[in-house]
Design a protein around this motif. Structure first.
Motif, mmCIF file in Angstrom:
data_model
loop_
_atom_site.group_PDB
_atom_site.id
_atom_site.type_symbol
_atom_site.label_atom_id
_atom_site.label_comp_id
_atom_site.label_asym_id
_atom_site.label_seq_id
_atom_site.Cartn_x
_atom_site.Cartn_y
_atom_site.Cartn_z
ATOM 1 N N LEU A 117 0.159 -7.696 -0.118
ATOM 2 C CA LEU A 117 0.169 -6.287 0.259
ATOM 3 C C LEU A 117 -1.179 -5.845 0.810
ATOM 4 C CD1 LEU A 117 1.890 -4.614 -2.841
ATOM 5 C CD2 LEU A 117 2.943 -5.156 -0.647
ATOM 6 N N LYS A 118 -1.115 -5.005 1.816
ATOM 7 C CA LYS A 118 -2.279 -4.246 2.262
ATOM 8 C C LYS A 118 -1.855 -2.797 2.157
ATOM 9 C CE LYS A 118 -5.217 -5.313 5.669
ATOM 10 N NZ LYS A 118 -5.775 -5.490 7.021
ATOM 11 N N ALA A 119 -2.728 -1.959 1.653
ATOM 12 C CA ALA A 119 -2.379 -0.550 1.467
ATOM 13 C C ALA A 119 -3.559 0.336 1.825
ATOM 14 C CB ALA A 119 -1.952 -0.295 0.016
ATOM 15 N N GLU A 130 -6.601 12.087 -8.265
ATOM 16 C CA GLU A 130 -5.214 11.942 -7.817
ATOM 17 C C GLU A 130 -5.168 10.997 -6.628
ATOM 18 O OE1 GLU A 130 -2.036 14.730 -5.468
ATOM 19 O OE2 GLU A 130 -3.319 15.698 -6.951
ATOM 20 N N THR A 131 -4.255 10.022 -6.682
ATOM 21 C CA THR A 131 -4.151 9.040 -5.607
ATOM 22 C C THR A 131 -2.856 9.204 -4.832
ATOM 23 O OG1 THR A 131 -3.056 7.364 -6.964
ATOM 24 C CG2 THR A 131 -5.466 7.342 -6.939
ATOM 25 N N LYS A 132 -2.896 8.758 -3.599
ATOM 26 C CA LYS A 132 -1.708 8.618 -2.753
ATOM 27 C C LYS A 132 -1.813 7.247 -2.101
ATOM 28 C CE LYS A 132 -1.255 13.503 -1.623
ATOM 29 N NZ LYS A 132 -1.340 14.508 -0.560
ATOM 30 N N THR A 133 -0.687 6.546 -2.054
ATOM 31 C CA THR A 133 -0.691 5.179 -1.541
ATOM 32 C C THR A 133 0.302 5.032 -0.404
ATOM 33 O OG1 THR A 133 -1.236 4.346 -3.733
ATOM 34 C CG2 THR A 133 -0.351 2.753 -2.164
ATOM 35 N N GLN A 134 -0.139 4.395 0.657
ATOM 36 C CA GLN A 134 0.735 4.013 1.761
ATOM 37 C C GLN A 134 0.610 2.508 1.937
ATOM 38 O OE1 GLN A 134 -1.831 6.493 2.871
ATOM 39 N NE2 GLN A 134 -0.550 8.073 1.996
ATOM 40 N N ILE A 135 1.751 1.820 1.960
ATOM 41 C CA ILE A 135 1.763 0.380 2.187
ATOM 42 C C ILE A 135 1.695 0.136 3.694
ATOM 43 C CG2 ILE A 135 3.087 -1.769 1.912
ATOM 44 C CD1 ILE A 135 2.077 -0.567 -0.743
ATOM 45 N N VAL A 136 0.806 -0.743 4.117
ATOM 46 C CA VAL A 136 0.677 -1.081 5.537
ATOM 47 C C VAL A 136 1.793 -2.055 5.902
ATOM 48 C CG1 VAL A 136 -0.781 -2.185 7.270
ATOM 49 C CG2 VAL A 136 -1.821 -0.720 5.517
ATOM 50 N N LEU A 137 2.584 -1.691 6.912
ATOM 51 C CA LEU A 137 3.658 -2.560 7.385
ATOM 52 C C LEU A 137 3.174 -3.518 8.460
ATOM 53 C CD1 LEU A 137 6.556 0.060 7.579
ATOM 54 C CD2 LEU A 137 6.058 -1.566 5.737
ATOM 55 N N SER A 138 2.389 -2.997 9.394
ATOM 56 C CA SER A 138 1.830 -3.833 10.453
ATOM 57 C C SER A 138 0.611 -3.138 11.032
ATOM 58 C CB SER A 138 2.864 -4.091 11.557
ATOM 59 O OG SER A 138 3.210 -2.887 12.198
ATOM 60 N N GLN A 139 -0.188 -3.899 11.741
ATOM 61 C CA GLN A 139 -1.391 -3.369 12.369
ATOM 62 C C GLN A 139 -1.138 -3.236 13.865
ATOM 63 O OE1 GLN A 139 -4.880 -5.690 11.525
ATOM 64 N NE2 GLN A 139 -6.213 -3.959 11.895
ATOM 65 N N VAL A 140 -1.196 -2.007 14.344
ATOM 66 C CA VAL A 140 -0.883 -1.718 15.741
ATOM 67 C C VAL A 140 -2.109 -1.941 16.628
ATOM 68 C CG1 VAL A 140 -0.056 0.061 17.334
ATOM 69 C CG2 VAL A 140 0.887 -0.077 15.017
ATOM 70 N N VAL A 141 -3.275 -1.535 16.165
ATOM 71 C CA VAL A 141 -4.526 -1.744 16.886
ATOM 72 C C VAL A 141 -5.476 -2.431 15.912
ATOM 73 C CG1 VAL A 141 -6.506 -0.622 17.992
ATOM 74 C CG2 VAL A 141 -4.207 0.313 18.306
ATOM 75 N N LYS A 142 -6.124 -3.510 16.374
ATOM 76 C CA LYS A 142 -7.033 -4.254 15.506
ATOM 77 C C LYS A 142 -8.382 -4.384 16.166
ATOM 78 C CE LYS A 142 -7.617 -8.568 13.082
ATOM 79 N NZ LYS A 142 -7.065 -9.854 12.735
ATOM 80 N N ASN A 143 -9.410 -3.883 15.500
ATOM 81 C CA ASN A 143 -10.787 -4.018 15.972
ATOM 82 C C ASN A 143 -10.901 -3.747 17.466
ATOM 83 O OD1 ASN A 143 -11.656 -4.695 13.385
ATOM 84 N ND2 ASN A 143 -11.271 -6.868 13.737
ATOM 85 N N ASN A 144 -10.378 -2.627 17.881
ATOM 86 C CA ASN A 144 -10.441 -2.260 19.292
ATOM 87 C C ASN A 144 -11.905 -2.267 19.746
ATOM 88 O OD1 ASN A 144 -9.394 -1.509 21.729
ATOM 89 N ND2 ASN A 144 -8.868 0.570 21.139
#
Length: 146
Positions: free
Chosen positions: A65-67, A127-141
């Motif tokens: 997982l990446k989040a 207080e935390t909020k978590t979003q799971i990363v599904l894919s990386q659209v832009v990487k190290n532009n």
């Protein structure tokens, strides 16, 4: 330091592949290898080039997982958290931000249970909020100098 057209081209080549030789960069932009080397040294000395590093696959290293986790710190808990976050192996990037949340973290985790344990450590700070990363659209532009 002035970033002229040649320096811009060098930076673009290094961002594309920092392992290419000065001779390869020189051939591509029309200057000698020693000239490329001298310019790179000046860019490093001016702290424009901050580092060279390997990009490592979290999934190939066993992290499923990446989040993105945001934290809205409780009163009096932000400063202690800013020290504690540096000790978490799960955190690969952490930003102090404006807005409702104080902190945005990019984390890598082995699995959902690991995520649960990690969040349990964070909730004493806010207080935390978590979003799971599904894919990386832009990487190290590439950063294009102004």
């Amino acid at each position: 330091m002035k970033i002229d057209l040649l320096n811009q081209k060098i930076l673009m080549h290094l961002q594309e592949n920092a392992r290419q030789s000065n001779a390869e960069i020189g051939r591509a932009i029309g200057i000698s290898s020693p000239a490329v080397s001298e310019r790179i040294k000046k860019l490093e000395d001016a702290d424009i080039i901050k580092s060279y590093q390997a990009s490592v696959s979290h999934s190939e290293c066993g992290y499923q997982l990446k989040a993105i986790i945001t934290l809205r710190a409780f009163m009096g808990k932000l400063k202690p958290f800013l020290e504690k976050v540096k000790t978490y192996d799960e955190v690969i990037n952490c930003y102090r931000v404006t807005g409702n949340e104080n902190i945005v973290m990019e984390v890598i985790l082995k699995n959902q249970k690991h995520l649960e344990i990690f969040i349990d450590q964070l909730i004493s700070y806010g207080e935390t909020k978590t979003q799971i990363v599904l894919s990386q659209v832009v990487k190290n532009n590439e950063i294009k100098p102004l």
